[in-house]
Design a protein around this motif. Structure first.
Motif, PDB file in Angstrom:
ATOM      1  N   GLY A 111       0.779  -1.178  -0.153  1.00  0.00           N
ATOM      2  CA  GLY A 111      -0.141  -0.032   0.053  1.00  0.00           C
ATOM      3  C   GLY A 111       0.821   1.231   0.016  1.00  0.00           C
ATOM      4  N   LYS A 112       0.264   2.410   0.233  1.00  0.00           N
ATOM      5  CA  LYS A 112       0.783   3.691   0.467  1.00  0.00           C
ATOM      6  C   LYS A 112       0.441   4.358   1.633  1.00  0.00           C
ATOM      7  N   VAL A 113       1.311   5.148   2.051  1.00  0.00           N
ATOM      8  CA  VAL A 113       0.898   5.925   3.355  1.00  0.00           C
ATOM      9  C   VAL A 113      -0.213   6.925   3.094  1.00  0.00           C
ATOM     10  N   TRP A 114      -1.207   6.883   3.601  1.00  0.00           N
ATOM     11  CA  TRP A 114      -2.546   7.788   3.097  1.00  0.00           C
ATOM     12  C   TRP A 114      -2.916   8.765   4.253  1.00  0.00           C
ATOM     13  N   ARG A 115      -2.427   8.527   5.355  1.00  0.00           N
ATOM     14  CA  ARG A 115      -2.765   9.118   6.507  1.00  0.00           C
ATOM     15  C   ARG A 115      -1.679   9.260   7.710  1.00  0.00           C
ATOM     16  N   LYS A 116      -1.185  10.442   8.275  1.00  0.00           N
ATOM     17  CA  LYS A 116      -0.446  10.375   9.473  1.00  0.00           C
ATOM     18  C   LYS A 116      -0.845  10.760  10.474  1.00  0.00           C
ATOM     19  N   TRP A 117      -0.771  10.497  11.712  1.00  0.00           N
ATOM     20  CA  TRP A 117      -1.335  10.671  12.930  1.00  0.00           C
ATOM     21  C   TRP A 117      -0.072  10.937  14.005  1.00  0.00           C
ATOM     22  N   ALA A 118       0.089  12.274  14.135  1.00  0.00           N
ATOM     23  CA  ALA A 118       1.456  12.378  15.173  1.00  0.00           C
ATOM     24  C   ALA A 118       1.189  12.291  16.541  1.00  0.00           C
ATOM     25  N   GLY A 119       1.879  11.931  17.441  1.00  0.00           N
ATOM     26  CA  GLY A 119       1.960  11.938  18.718  1.00  0.00           C
ATOM     27  C   GLY A 119       1.075  10.462  19.051  1.00  0.00           C
ATOM     28  N   ALA A 120       0.462  10.664  20.330  1.00  0.00           N
ATOM     29  CA  ALA A 120      -0.328   9.518  20.940  1.00  0.00           C
ATOM     30  C   ALA A 120      -1.744   9.554  20.756  1.00  0.00           C
ATOM     31  N   HIS A 121      -2.561   8.551  20.517  1.00  0.00           N
ATOM     32  CA  HIS A 121      -3.695   8.469  20.502  1.00  0.00           C
ATOM     33  C   HIS A 121      -4.373   6.946  20.925  1.00  0.00           C
ATOM     34  N   GLU A 122      -5.697   6.927  21.376  1.00  0.00           N
ATOM     35  CA  GLU A 122      -6.181   5.569  21.741  1.00  0.00           C
ATOM     36  C   GLU A 122      -6.621   4.965  20.482  1.00  0.00           C
ATOM     37  N   SER A 123      -6.513   3.491  20.375  1.00  0.00           N
ATOM     38  CA  SER A 123      -7.180   2.841  19.142  1.00  0.00           C
ATOM     39  C   SER A 123      -8.632   2.984  19.154  1.00  0.00           C
ATOM     40  N   SER A 124      -9.197   3.090  17.990  1.00  0.00           N
ATOM     41  CA  SER A 124     -10.716   3.090  17.908  1.00  0.00           C
ATOM     42  C   SER A 124     -11.264   1.623  18.065  1.00  0.00           C
ATOM     43  N   LEU A 125     -10.345   0.724  18.070  1.00  0.00           N
ATOM     44  CA  LEU A 125     -10.838  -0.771  17.860  1.00  0.00           C
ATOM     45  C   LEU A 125     -10.512  -1.373  19.229  1.00  0.00           C
TER      46      LEU A 125
ATOM     47  N   TYR B  43      -2.935   2.295  23.046  1.00  0.00           N
ATOM     48  CA  TYR B  43      -2.246   3.459  22.650  1.00  0.00           C
ATOM     49  C   TYR B  43      -1.348   3.380  21.430  1.00  0.00           C
ATOM     50  N   MET B  44      -1.578   4.325  20.552  1.00  0.00           N
ATOM     51  CA  MET B  44      -0.726   4.089  19.336  1.00  0.00           C
ATOM     52  C   MET B  44       0.087   5.483  19.319  1.00  0.00           C
ATOM     53  N   TYR B  45       1.344   5.422  18.699  1.00  0.00           N
ATOM     54  CA  TYR B  45       2.273   6.448  18.768  1.00  0.00           C
ATOM     55  C   TYR B  45       2.715   6.837  17.367  1.00  0.00           C
ATOM     56  N   ASP B  46       2.376   8.030  16.658  1.00  0.00           N
ATOM     57  CA  ASP B  46       3.111   8.363  15.637  1.00  0.00           C
ATOM     58  C   ASP B  46       2.781   7.544  14.391  1.00  0.00           C
ATOM     59  N   SER B  47       1.541   7.424  14.232  1.00  0.00           N
ATOM     60  CA  SER B  47       1.055   6.248  13.487  1.00  0.00           C
ATOM     61  C   SER B  47       0.827   6.766  11.861  1.00  0.00           C
ATOM     62  N   LEU B  48       1.179   5.312  11.092  1.00  0.00           N
ATOM     63  CA  LEU B  48       1.273   5.682   9.494  1.00  0.00           C
ATOM     64  C   LEU B  48       0.272   4.669   9.110  1.00  0.00           C
ATOM     65  N   TYR B  49      -0.842   5.250   8.437  1.00  0.00           N
ATOM     66  CA  TYR B  49      -1.823   4.190   7.930  1.00  0.00           C
ATOM     67  C   TYR B  49      -1.697   3.928   6.314  1.00  0.00           C
ATOM     68  N   PHE B  50      -1.642   2.842   6.155  1.00  0.00           N
ATOM     69  CA  PHE B  50      -1.079   2.376   4.539  1.00  0.00           C
ATOM     70  C   PHE B  50      -2.137   1.726   3.752  1.00  0.00           C
ATOM     71  N   LEU B  51      -3.029   1.293   4.231  1.00  0.00           N
ATOM     72  CA  LEU B  51      -4.207   0.395   3.611  1.00  0.00           C
ATOM     73  C   LEU B  51      -5.511   1.197   3.770  1.00  0.00           C
ATOM     74  N   LYS B  52      -5.807   1.743   2.695  1.00  0.00           N
ATOM     75  CA  LYS B  52      -7.062   2.555   2.714  1.00  0.00           C
ATOM     76  C   LYS B  52      -8.349   1.616   2.968  1.00  0.00           C
ATOM     77  N   ASP B  53      -8.363   0.336   2.547  1.00  0.00           N
ATOM     78  CA  ASP B  53      -9.549  -0.451   2.496  1.00  0.00           C
ATOM     79  C   ASP B  53      -9.448  -1.220   3.941  1.00  0.00           C
ATOM     80  N   ARG B  54      -8.232  -1.167   4.548  1.00  0.00           N
ATOM     81  CA  ARG B  54      -8.311  -1.655   5.876  1.00  0.00           C
ATOM     82  C   ARG B  54      -7.611  -0.340   6.845  1.00  0.00           C
ATOM     83  N   PRO B  55      -8.726   0.624   6.978  1.00  0.00           N
ATOM     84  CA  PRO B  55      -8.297   1.876   7.467  1.00  0.00           C
ATOM     85  C   PRO B  55      -7.694   1.791   9.051  1.00  0.00           C
TER      86      PRO B  55
END
Length: 258
Positions: free
Chosen positions: A178-192, A197-209
């Motif tokens: 895939g390709k990096v389509w979203r970046k979330w800096a710092g810490a956040h709690e998983s929505s699932l 907690y996730m830190y400096d997240s790089l999302y790379f599959l749009k169909d598996r967001p």
């Protein structure tokens, strides 16, 4: 009468003379005794025997002792660490972390990829190396599930080689590109998952967001085996550097089997 006396006297004198002549003749004709004519044999100079050179015995070289892989373990760990392959503690003990480094070494050098222990071929390969090889893939982020290793390729070099932990059994991280389509800096709690907690997240599959590369609350959650909930856990602070250096659109590929 007197004539006869004269003849007798002459005969006597002649007799003496002849007798004397006879003695002289005999003396002259008889060889005087001489020393034995047998000469002593001539002395032939004795030839000195030719000295036979002393041949030094050939010293056969001792056969080289083929050391066991463990003999090289400490040196291999030092060299791997020096070249940027993380091994953990450098103590000569080939742990699971050191096996991750060896697995990455094999892959980057075109050797059969495995998490097996140190072999002699590995030792010779590592100890004879002076630098990392140039990657044969295009720039991007590559996640090897077999080794549980992430490669960050920037330009024509391996910028980083980092420990990661992919999805545990039942939560397998899919082998996808895939390709990096979203970046979330710092810490956040998983929505699932609650309290994840996730830190400096790089999302790379749009169909598996929900699937991302990210740091975890503590590095102890980044195991040397698959242990996440489908995401790719990455050590901190390495994930922060990768996050900063990775623009949107960067290729991310997940492959291999643990």
């Amino acid at each position: 009468m007197s004539r006869r006396r004269g003849l007798v006297a002459g005969a006597v004198v002649c007799s003496f003379v002849l007798a004397g002549c006879s003695d002289v003749a005999a003396s002259e004709s008889t060889p005087s005794p001489t020393q034995s004519s047998v000469s002593s044999p001539s002395t032939t100079p004795t030839e000195k025997p030719t000295a036979t050179p002393t041949v030094k015995p050939t010293v056969k070289p001792k056969p080289r002792v083929k050391q066991k892989p463990a003999y090289y373990a400490l040196r291999v760990e030092r060299q791997l660490d020096k070249l940027g392959y993380p091994v953990g503690d450098i103590d000569g003990d080939i742990t699971a972390r050191a096996k991750q480094a060896l697995c990455a070494w094999r892959e980057t050098h075109g050797l059969p990829v495995s998490r097996g222990g140190l072999t002699l071929n590995d030792a010779y390969s590592v100890l004879n190396a002076t630098s990392r090889p140039a990657p044969t893939r295009e720039p991007g982020i590559y996640v090897n599930k077999t080794c549980q290793i992430l490669y960050q390729i920037v330009g024509k070099t391996y910028k980083r080689i980092v420990w990661i932990s992919t999805g545990a059994p039942g939560y397998d991280t899919p082998n996808r590109t895939g390709k990096v389509w979203r970046k979330w800096a710092g810490a956040h709690e998983s929505s699932l998952y609650e309290d994840a907690y996730m830190y400096d997240s790089l999302y790379f599959l749009k169909d598996r967001p929900g699937i991302a590369l990210h740091g975890s609350r503590v590095n102890s959650l980044v195991k040397p085996y698959p242990a996440s909930h489908r995401c790719v856990r990455v050590l901190r602070p390495e994930i922060h550097h990768i996050f900063t250096e990775t623009p949107i659109g960067t290729k991310v590929q997940v492959y291999g089997e643990f």
